[in-house]
Design a protein around this motif. Structure first.
Motif, PDB file in Angstrom:
ATOM      1  N   LYS A   2      -3.159  -8.965  -0.500  1.00 11.66           N
ATOM      2  CA  LYS A   2      -3.642  -7.584  -0.793  1.00 11.66           C
ATOM      3  C   LYS A   2      -2.793  -6.489  -0.234  1.00 11.66           C
ATOM      4  O   LYS A   2      -2.068  -6.620   0.734  1.00 11.66           O
ATOM      5  N   LEU A   3      -2.679  -5.683  -1.270  1.00 11.12           N
ATOM      6  CA  LEU A   3      -1.766  -4.530  -1.262  1.00 11.12           C
ATOM      7  C   LEU A   3      -2.734  -3.145  -1.071  1.00 11.12           C
ATOM      8  O   LEU A   3      -3.643  -2.944  -1.788  1.00 11.12           O
ATOM      9  N   ILE A   4      -2.588  -2.480  -0.008  1.00  5.17           N
ATOM     10  CA  ILE A   4      -3.085  -1.337   0.004  1.00  5.17           C
ATOM     11  C   ILE A   4      -1.838  -0.180  -0.032  1.00  5.17           C
ATOM     12  O   ILE A   4      -0.956   0.047   0.667  1.00  5.17           O
ATOM     13  N   ILE A   5      -2.164   0.766  -1.087  1.00  5.63           N
ATOM     14  CA  ILE A   5      -1.438   1.958  -1.254  1.00  5.63           C
ATOM     15  C   ILE A   5      -1.844   3.154  -0.576  1.00  5.63           C
ATOM     16  O   ILE A   5      -2.946   3.566  -1.080  1.00  5.63           O
ATOM     17  N   GLN A   6      -1.074   3.775   0.342  1.00  8.49           N
ATOM     18  CA  GLN A   6      -1.506   5.002   1.085  1.00  8.49           C
ATOM     19  C   GLN A   6      -0.783   6.250   0.832  1.00  8.49           C
ATOM     20  O   GLN A   6       0.361   5.981   0.342  1.00  8.49           O
ATOM     21  N   ASP A  28       1.648  -8.667 -10.728  1.00  6.54           N
ATOM     22  CA  ASP A  28       1.656  -9.856 -10.490  1.00  6.54           C
ATOM     23  C   ASP A  28       2.207 -10.481  -9.185  1.00  6.54           C
ATOM     24  O   ASP A  28       3.148  -9.924  -8.528  1.00  6.54           O
ATOM     25  N   GLY A  29       1.386 -11.400  -8.698  1.00  8.04           N
ATOM     26  CA  GLY A  29       1.673 -11.700  -7.281  1.00  8.04           C
ATOM     27  C   GLY A  29       0.507 -11.199  -6.088  1.00  8.04           C
ATOM     28  O   GLY A  29       0.412 -11.660  -4.960  1.00  8.04           O
ATOM     29  N   ILE A  30      -0.237 -10.162  -6.660  1.00  6.74           N
ATOM     30  CA  ILE A  30      -1.013  -9.509  -5.912  1.00  6.74           C
ATOM     31  C   ILE A  30      -2.343  -9.684  -6.348  1.00  6.74           C
ATOM     32  O   ILE A  30      -2.493  -9.515  -7.520  1.00  6.74           O
ATOM     33  N   ASP A  31      -3.295 -10.212  -5.516  1.00  8.15           N
ATOM     34  CA  ASP A  31      -4.787 -10.400  -5.937  1.00  8.15           C
ATOM     35  C   ASP A  31      -5.505  -9.240  -6.017  1.00  8.15           C
ATOM     36  O   ASP A  31      -6.467  -9.337  -6.650  1.00  8.15           O
ATOM     37  N   GLU A  32      -5.346  -8.319  -5.108  1.00  2.90           N
ATOM     38  CA  GLU A  32      -6.094  -7.267  -4.754  1.00  2.90           C
ATOM     39  C   GLU A  32      -5.386  -6.017  -4.652  1.00  2.90           C
ATOM     40  O   GLU A  32      -4.503  -6.041  -3.539  1.00  2.90           O
ATOM     41  N   ILE A  33      -5.573  -4.873  -5.137  1.00  3.19           N
ATOM     42  CA  ILE A  33      -4.808  -3.473  -4.834  1.00  3.19           C
ATOM     43  C   ILE A  33      -6.116  -2.413  -4.541  1.00  3.19           C
ATOM     44  O   ILE A  33      -7.039  -2.507  -5.243  1.00  3.19           O
ATOM     45  N   GLU A  34      -5.998  -1.790  -3.303  1.00  4.51           N
ATOM     46  CA  GLU A  34      -6.760  -0.639  -2.957  1.00  4.51           C
ATOM     47  C   GLU A  34      -6.054   0.553  -2.614  1.00  4.51           C
ATOM     48  O   GLU A  34      -4.881   0.360  -2.296  1.00  4.51           O
ATOM     49  N   TYR A  35      -6.649   1.684  -2.517  1.00  3.63           N
ATOM     50  CA  TYR A  35      -5.966   2.811  -2.373  1.00  3.63           C
ATOM     51  C   TYR A  35      -6.521   3.605  -1.045  1.00  3.63           C
ATOM     52  O   TYR A  35      -7.682   3.549  -1.060  1.00  3.63           O
ATOM     53  N   LEU A  36      -5.590   4.186  -0.406  1.00  4.18           N
ATOM     54  CA  LEU A  36      -6.040   4.960   0.952  1.00  4.18           C
ATOM     55  C   LEU A  36      -5.279   6.502   0.972  1.00  4.18           C
ATOM     56  O   LEU A  36      -4.356   6.439   0.585  1.00  4.18           O
ATOM     57  N   ILE A  37      -5.906   7.278   1.407  1.00  7.01           N
ATOM     58  CA  ILE A  37      -5.320   8.614   1.701  1.00  7.01           C
ATOM     59  C   ILE A  37      -5.592   9.108   3.062  1.00  7.01           C
ATOM     60  O   ILE A  37      -6.631   8.771   3.671  1.00  7.01           O
ATOM     61  N   ILE A  38      -4.774   9.737   3.543  1.00  5.51           N
ATOM     62  CA  ILE A  38      -4.677  10.547   4.771  1.00  5.51           C
ATOM     63  C   ILE A  38      -4.908  11.962   4.416  1.00  5.51           C
ATOM     64  O   ILE A  38      -4.035  12.485   4.072  1.00  5.51           O
ATOM     65  N   ASP A  39      -6.213  12.447   4.751  1.00  5.97           N
ATOM     66  CA  ASP A  39      -6.373  13.797   4.762  1.00  5.97           C
ATOM     67  C   ASP A  39      -5.864  14.692   5.930  1.00  5.97           C
ATOM     68  O   ASP A  39      -6.701  14.602   6.884  1.00  5.97           O
TER      69      ASP A  39
END
Length: 250
Positions: A2-6, A28-39
């Protein structure tokens, strides 16, 4: 995997959607991508723009706490939400989203715990000649302090393995970029640099208001990090300098 992009944000409503649209949806190689922001205490509708776009997680500060604290809050939230790899990028679309694959590849291949994106500093048109020289000088100082070979220490475009993120701890209030490299180097983490591309400037940098302020804060950040990881050497060096100055006046 799992990759999370912040993305740390402060009043980024005008540029955030451009940045989000540029992020990858599959690697490729990543099953799940999610996104996060810090306000970070935004006074505009940054959080609403993020939620409307479909960002999975929003960390909100009631008041502005600065880039370093925002970065650490993001790491903590990513870890709590099961991230195996965390990528940090900027909200002003400075970095090319497609290059996130370049950042995570050395971690996926087991070659690195931390990966730093190396910008084409000398070819970046909106960087003044002075800023280019200071970027190179600052990176050299960080290389010496951290015993690494990272050519672009101030780059905020970087990836961390879960293990590295658990070990990172930023104590200064200014920025995470320099201190985390010194920390990673001194903790013997495998750290690697990869070349990345940048996009045209959408707005001026908000990290510093003057070159002198940038230099002063960067020097203090490096000194604090070096003091933490090599206190004996630091005080011996400082004592030697004071002794030399004193001897000069005898």
């Amino acid at each position: 995997m799992k990759l999370i992009i912040q993305i740390p944000c402060y009043n980024e409503a005008e540029t955030l959607e451009v940045t989000l649209n540029d992020l990858p949806k599959h690697i490729d190689g990543i099953d799940e991508i999610e996104y996060l922001i810090i306000d970070d205490g935004s006074t505009d509708n940054t959080a609403e723009v993020a939620k409307k776009w479909g960002v999975h997680y929003v960390v909100r500060f009631r008041r502005n706490k600065g880039l370093a604290k925002g970065f650490m809050a993001g790491l903590d939230a990513c870890l709590r939400n099961g991230a195996d790899i965390i990528v940090n990028t900027d909200a002003d679309n400075q970095y090319c989203g497609a290059d996130i694959e370049r950042l995570v590849r050395p971690i996926l291949d087991g070659e690195a715990h931390v990966v730093i994106g190396e910008r084409p500093i000398d070819e970046t048109e909106h960087f003044s000649p002075l800023k280019k020289k200071l970027q190179h000088l600052g990176s050299w100082v960080v290389r010496v302090a951290s015993k690494t070979d990272i050519p672009d220490a101030p780059s905020g475009f970087r990836a961390y393995s879960r293990d590295a993120a658990l070990r990172i701890n930023v104590i200064n209030d200014y920025t995470y970029t320099l201190e985390t490299i010194v920390q990673a180097g001194r903790d013997k983490m495998a750290i690697k640099s990869v070349p990345i591309r940048t996009n045209p400037e959408l707005r001026k940098s908000r990290l510093f208001h003057s070159m002198w302020g940038y230099v002063k804060k960067s020097v203090l950040t490096i000194m604090r990090a070096y003091l933490m990881y090599r206190p004996l050497y630091f005080f011996m060096l400082l004592g030697g300098i004071i002794s030399a100055v004193g001897a000069a006046f005898l």
